[in-house]
Design an enzyme around this catalytic site. Sequence first.
Site, PDB file in Angstrom:
ATOM      1  N   HIS A 122       0.876  -1.182   0.000  1.00 39.68           N
ATOM      2  CA  HIS A 122       0.000   0.000   0.000  1.00 39.68           C
ATOM      3  C   HIS A 122       0.914   1.233   0.000  1.00 39.68           C
ATOM      4  O   HIS A 122       2.034   1.178   0.528  1.00 39.68           O
ATOM      5  CB  HIS A 122      -0.840  -0.045   1.284  1.00 39.68           C
ATOM      6  N   ASP A 199       2.819  -4.782   8.115  1.00 40.36           N
ATOM      7  CA  ASP A 199       1.623  -3.945   7.936  1.00 40.36           C
ATOM      8  C   ASP A 199       0.411  -4.873   8.096  1.00 40.36           C
ATOM      9  O   ASP A 199       0.084  -5.653   7.191  1.00 40.36           O
ATOM     10  CB  ASP A 199       1.677  -3.299   6.543  1.00 40.36           C
ATOM     11  N   GLN A 202      -4.774  -5.278   7.003  1.00 42.27           N
ATOM     12  CA  GLN A 202      -5.791  -6.226   6.515  1.00 42.27           C
ATOM     13  C   GLN A 202      -5.762  -7.553   7.260  1.00 42.27           C
ATOM     14  O   GLN A 202      -6.690  -8.355   7.107  1.00 42.27           O
ATOM     15  CB  GLN A 202      -5.595  -6.482   5.002  1.00 42.27           C
ATOM     16  N   LYS A 225     -10.763  -0.937  10.543  1.00 43.57           N
ATOM     17  CA  LYS A 225     -11.002  -2.133   9.725  1.00 43.57           C
ATOM     18  C   LYS A 225     -11.384  -3.324  10.599  1.00 43.57           C
ATOM     19  O   LYS A 225     -11.677  -4.405  10.103  1.00 43.57           O
ATOM     20  CB  LYS A 225      -9.755  -2.446   8.892  1.00 43.57           C
ATOM     21  N   CYS A 363      -4.762   2.359  -3.717  1.00 47.28           N
ATOM     22  CA  CYS A 363      -3.527   2.909  -3.117  1.00 47.28           C
ATOM     23  C   CYS A 363      -2.352   1.946  -3.290  1.00 47.28           C
ATOM     24  O   CYS A 363      -1.501   1.813  -2.401  1.00 47.28           O
ATOM     25  CB  CYS A 363      -3.721   3.256  -1.642  1.00 47.28           C
TER      26      CYS A 363
HETATM   27  N1  C6P Z   1      -6.449   0.404   2.869  1.00 50.12           N
HETATM   28  C1  C6P Z   1      -8.247   0.048   1.290  1.00 50.12           C
HETATM   29  O1  C6P Z   1      -9.322   0.351   0.767  1.00 50.12           O
HETATM   30  P1  C6P Z   1      -5.147   3.744   7.090  1.00 50.12           P
HETATM   31  O2  C6P Z   1      -5.686   4.556   5.963  1.00 50.12           O
HETATM   32  O3  C6P Z   1      -3.987   4.428   7.781  1.00 50.12           O
HETATM   33  O4  C6P Z   1      -6.198   3.274   8.033  1.00 50.12           O
HETATM   34  O5  C6P Z   1      -4.584   2.392   6.435  1.00 50.12           O
HETATM   35  C2  C6P Z   1      -3.670   2.435   5.374  1.00 50.12           C
HETATM   36  C3  C6P Z   1      -3.423   1.053   4.844  1.00 50.12           C
HETATM   37  C4  C6P Z   1      -2.176   0.492   4.983  1.00 50.12           C
HETATM   38  N2  C6P Z   1      -1.922  -0.760   4.587  1.00 50.12           N
HETATM   39  C5  C6P Z   1      -2.880  -1.536   4.036  1.00 50.12           C
HETATM   40  C6  C6P Z   1      -2.554  -2.933   3.651  1.00 50.12           C
HETATM   41  C7  C6P Z   1      -4.166  -1.024   3.861  1.00 50.12           C
HETATM   42  O6  C6P Z   1      -5.102  -1.798   3.332  1.00 50.12           O
HETATM   43  C8  C6P Z   1      -4.443   0.310   4.252  1.00 50.12           C
HETATM   44  C9  C6P Z   1      -5.792   0.915   3.984  1.00 50.12           C
HETATM   45  C10 C6P Z   1      -7.787   0.840   2.492  1.00 50.12           C
HETATM   46  O7  C6P Z   1      -7.568  -0.874   0.885  1.00 50.12           O
HETATM   47  C11 C6P Z   1      -7.890   2.310   2.257  1.00 50.12           C
HETATM   48  S1  C6P Z   1      -6.745   2.877   1.063  1.00 50.12           S
END
Ligand code: C6P
Length: 405
Positions: A122, A199, A202, A225, A363
Site C-alpha cells: 500500500h 503492515d 488487513q 477495519k 492505493c
Molecule cells: N487500505 C483500502 O481500501 P489507514 O488509511 O492508515 O487506516 O490504512 C492504510 C493502509 C495500509 N496498509 C494496508 C494494507 C491497507 O489496506 C491500508 C488501507 C484501504 O484498501 C484504504 S486505502
Amino acid sequence: MLAIQKIRNDFPVLHQQIQGHQLVYFDNAATSQKPKVVINALVAYYQGYNANIHRGIHTLAEKATVAFEQTRETVKEFIKAGSTEEVIFTKGTTEGINLVAATFGRKFIKADDEIIISTLEHHSNIVPWQLLCEATGAKLRIIPINDAGELDLEAYEKLLTPRTKLVSVVHISNALGTINPVETIIKAAHKVGAAVLIDGAQSAPHLTVDVQAMDCDFYIFSAHKVYAPTGMGVLYGKKHWLEQMPPYLGGGEMIKEVSFEKTTFNVLPYKFEAGTPNIADTIALKYALDYVQEIGKPAIAAHENQLARIVSDALRSIKGLRLVGTAAEKASIVSFVVDGVHHLDIGMLLDAKGIAVRTGHHCTQPLMKRLGVEGTVRASFAVYNTEEEVLYFVEQLEKIITKLR
Ligand code: C6P
C-alpha cells in the site's frame, strides 16, 4: 456456522436501502461497519464520562483513564504482545508506519543502508520509506512478485544482505488478498540482523495474530477495519526497539520533565503518545475487539473465505472477466477486471443496485503497474455478509457486464 442474522442485527447501518435496493456492503477492506456495542461505547463516553486522561484526579478523569487503559490491555491480548508497554496508540496504520520510519529511521538507518519492501505494498508502506531514503541516503529494495500476486521468496533472500536494516511488508495485500508467509520473511531478515515491520491493516480483522510467535519487530493496524471507529490505530513494537527509538511528536504526556535546557521523556508507551489522544475511539476499540473475540476469528475467517470462494468460482466462468490476484494463500478479497469495460463503470452500476465495492488502484499504484492494470473492482467481505448477498452480487455483475458489452 455463524448466526448471521443475529450478527447483522448488531450493525444498524446495514439495514438501509441504497438507490431503492437493500444495501450490500462489500467494501470492508476499506473500512468495516460498526456494531451497536461500539456505537454505544462512544455515546456512553460522551454522555457519561467525557474527560481528559492521565491528567486529572477527579472522578470522570479517573473513569476515562481506566477505560482508555483497558483498551491497551485488550489490544495486548488481541495480538499477544508481551506487555502493554509495547502497545502504542496511533491514528491508524499510516501514522504507525510513519512513526517507525521517522524514529527507527532517524536512529538506525544511515546512508547506503537498505530497506526492503515488496511490490504488494500500500502507498503508506512505500512513501514513508522513500522519504526516509531521501533524507538519509539509504536505498529502497523491492521484492518482486509472480503473476498470481505472490512474493518471489528466492529473490527476497537474494536482496537480504548485512546492509539490510529493515524489512517492511504487508501481511495481507489489500488489493489482491494475498497472505504473505510472514514467519519465513521474518526469520530470513533476522538472520542478517534486520528488523521487520508487518503492515497488519488487513490481517488484524481476519487472521489470529500472535506477534510474539510471529517474532516481528513491529506490527501495525487500523482500528476502523476491525469494526472500531476511524482515526485510531495500534503500533506494536518490541520493547528493546521502542526504548532505543527517539520520540515521534513532542508535547504533553510524552515527557517526564521539561526545562528550557533539557527535556526527559516518559516511559513506554507514553513516550510515543504526545498530546490528548483519541480517547473515545480508543475506548470503543476494546468493545470492537471483544466483539470479534466473542464470535471468534477462526469462525469469522472461515465464513468470509467461504463467501470469497463462491464469488471467485462464479466469476471464473464469466467470459472476459479476469481475477487479479490468484495466490494459493488468500484472504477474503476478490479483485477483478473485465475486458473492454472500465472498473469505475462497473462500480457505479453495482452501486445503482445497492452494492458497495471499491474500484481503482486501491492505493497500490506500483502493484497495478506490475500487473498491467490501471485498477480493479474489489469485493471484500466481513462477518455480516451473507451467501444471499454474494449470489445477488454475481447475478447483478453478470447483467452489468452483458449490458456494457
Ligand atoms: N487500505 C483500502 O481500501 P489507514 O488509511 O492508515 O487506516 O490504512 C492504510 C493502509 C495500509 N496498509 C494496508 C494494507 C491497507 O489496506 C491500508 C488501507 C484501504 O484498501 C484504504 S486505502
